[in-house]
Design a protein around this motif. Structure first.
Motif, PDB file in Angstrom:
ATOM      1  N   UNK A   1       4.122  -9.095  -1.928  1.00 52.44           N
ATOM      2  CA  UNK A   1       3.532  -9.464  -3.219  1.00 52.44           C
ATOM      3  C   UNK A   1       2.150 -10.073  -3.081  1.00 52.44           C
ATOM      4  N   UNK A   2       1.896 -10.805  -2.048  1.00 55.71           N
ATOM      5  CA  UNK A   2       0.541 -11.213  -1.703  1.00 55.71           C
ATOM      6  C   UNK A   2       0.325 -10.753  -0.277  1.00 55.71           C
ATOM      7  N   UNK A   3      -0.484  -9.750  -0.102  1.00 56.54           N
ATOM      8  CA  UNK A   3      -1.631  -9.293  -0.895  1.00 56.54           C
ATOM      9  C   UNK A   3      -1.374  -8.153  -1.870  1.00 56.54           C
ATOM     10  N   UNK A   4      -0.135  -7.895  -2.254  1.00 55.48           N
ATOM     11  CA  UNK A   4       0.134  -6.899  -3.293  1.00 55.48           C
ATOM     12  C   UNK A   4       0.132  -5.468  -2.807  1.00 55.48           C
ATOM     13  N   UNK A   5       0.642  -5.236  -1.586  1.00 57.43           N
ATOM     14  CA  UNK A   5       0.671  -3.875  -1.062  1.00 57.43           C
ATOM     15  C   UNK A   5       2.077  -3.488  -0.625  1.00 57.43           C
ATOM     16  N   UNK A   6       2.335  -2.179  -0.685  1.00 60.82           N
ATOM     17  CA  UNK A   6       3.523  -1.603  -0.069  1.00 60.82           C
ATOM     18  C   UNK A   6       3.132  -1.200   1.350  1.00 60.82           C
ATOM     19  N   UNK A   7       3.902  -1.648   2.337  1.00 56.47           N
ATOM     20  CA  UNK A   7       3.522  -1.320   3.710  1.00 56.47           C
ATOM     21  C   UNK A   7       4.704  -1.472   4.653  1.00 56.47           C
ATOM     22  N   UNK A   8       4.823  -0.489   5.557  1.00 54.99           N
ATOM     23  CA  UNK A   8       5.827  -0.525   6.605  1.00 54.99           C
ATOM     24  C   UNK A   8       5.099  -0.418   7.941  1.00 54.99           C
ATOM     25  N   UNK A   9       4.874  -1.545   8.643  1.00 56.50           N
ATOM     26  CA  UNK A   9       4.103  -1.502   9.890  1.00 56.50           C
ATOM     27  C   UNK A   9       4.790  -0.722  11.001  1.00 56.50           C
ATOM     28  N   UNK A  10       6.089  -0.445  10.845  1.00 60.22           N
ATOM     29  CA  UNK A  10       6.811   0.304  11.872  1.00 60.22           C
ATOM     30  C   UNK A  10       6.738   1.811  11.644  1.00 60.22           C
ATOM     31  N   UNK A  11       6.122   2.222  10.540  1.00 62.19           N
ATOM     32  CA  UNK A  11       6.052   3.645  10.229  1.00 62.19           C
ATOM     33  C   UNK A  11       5.234   4.395  11.279  1.00 62.19           C
ATOM     34  N   UNK A  12       5.654   5.598  11.588  1.00 59.36           N
ATOM     35  CA  UNK A  12       5.024   6.386  12.636  1.00 59.36           C
ATOM     36  C   UNK A  12       3.680   6.970  12.267  1.00 59.36           C
ATOM     37  N   UNK A  13       3.393   7.139  10.994  1.00 59.29           N
ATOM     38  CA  UNK A  13       2.118   7.725  10.585  1.00 59.29           C
ATOM     39  C   UNK A  13       2.248   8.472   9.281  1.00 59.29           C
ATOM     40  N   UNK A  14       1.113   8.895   8.734  1.00 62.09           N
ATOM     41  CA  UNK A  14       1.070   9.624   7.473  1.00 62.09           C
ATOM     42  C   UNK A  14       0.615  11.053   7.740  1.00 62.09           C
ATOM     43  N   UNK A  15       1.112  11.968   6.934  1.00 60.15           N
ATOM     44  CA  UNK A  15       0.823  13.389   7.146  1.00 60.15           C
ATOM     45  C   UNK A  15      -0.203  13.900   6.133  1.00 60.15           C
ATOM     46  N   UNK A  16      -1.376  13.288   6.118  1.00 64.10           N
ATOM     47  CA  UNK A  16      -2.458  13.758   5.269  1.00 64.10           C
ATOM     48  C   UNK A  16      -3.777  13.270   5.841  1.00 64.10           C
TER      49      UNK A  16
END
Length: 260
Positions: free
Chosen positions: A150-165
């Motif tokens: 909620x602070x800093x107001x982001x959705x985030x998963x630091x364990x995620x392997x990466x994004x496909x874009x």
């Protein structure tokens, strides 16, 4: 995440606040309560922090750094003219039909409002930006996954392997700017910024001129990686000279007042 990386993250958190709970550390580090308690014990035994009921406390009360990230609900109404002017200039760089990434923070929120009805796809991990674009925008919208911080107001998963874009541009704000680079205090923002930079062709920094006086503790990104920086006409000659010395291309948005 390795033990040393967890300890570095925990130490960074305690540089900006006096206490962090076991539950918060579980969510931030994505580890079990047992692992968090082992980390707490080691940091306490090593004299890096103080073990207290329910979590861990900073030895100095978390007051080493003067820069404090204000809650979004407060920051959204500060330097609105400057942020709006920056958003207008940034909008000129957006190409129709492109995919762009929009970071969190109040300046990026004003930018998101400005480009809400453009023929583009927006990827964002920002809860306020996503909420606004979802309700008021016509652009295509993709929201990053993960836990809500909620602070800093982001959705985030630091364990995620990466994004496909891969995006044409990453529009990013910062808590501070110096010759060392973009400065932040929250360790998750530092990691998120680096993740998104690796997915972007151009990195566009949106910061109002007040940010050049702030000195948060963490360098999120060196200026050498910045494609263009957009600020307002409150930029001082000294700060402009610093950007020129660092070979940073920058645009000064006209607020109509000359004051940030």
């Amino acid at each position: 995440m390795s033990e040393s990386a967890r300890h570095e993250t925990i130490s960074a958190i305690l540089e900006e606040r006096p206490f962090v709970s076991v539950k918060e550390l579980q969510q931030i580090l994505h580890v079990s309560a047992a692992t968090v308690r082992r980390d707490i014990d080691k940091l306490d035994e090593g004299g890096h922090a103080r073990k207290v009921h329910g979590g861990l406390a900073a030895l100095d009360g978390g007051t080493r750094h003067k820069t404090i990230a204000l809650p979004f609900i407060e920051n959204i109404d500060i330097a609105v003219e400057a942020k709006t002017a920056i958003a207008r200039e940034a909008g000129k760089l957006v190409r129709d039909g492109s995919l762009i990434i929009v970071h969190g923070g109040s300046t990026c929120f004003h930018f998101g409002r400005h480009i809400a009805n453009r023929n583009i796809r927006v990827f964002t991990n920002s809860m306020p930006v996503a909420a606004y674009l979802g309700e008021h925008g016509t652009c295509q919208l993709t929201v990053g996954g993960g836990d809500l911080h909620r602070e800093p107001g982001i959705f985030y998963d630091p364990a995620r392997g990466g994004y496909e874009f891969y995006a044409s541009q990453f529009f990013v704000g910062a808590l501070g700017v110096s010759s060392a680079g973009l400065l932040e205090s929250h360790p998750l923002l530092v990691r998120f910024i680096n993740d998104m930079c690796d997915l972007s062709n151009e990195i566009i920094v949106l910061v109002d001129s007040r940010k050049f006086a702030e000195r948060p503790p963490k360098v999120a990104l060196p200026l050498s990686r910045v494609t263009r920086l957009i600020t307002d006409d409150g930029l001082t000659d000294r700060d402009a000279a610093m950007l020129e010395e660092q070979d940073v291309s920058f645009t000064v948005a006209n607020t109509g007042t000359g004051v940030a």
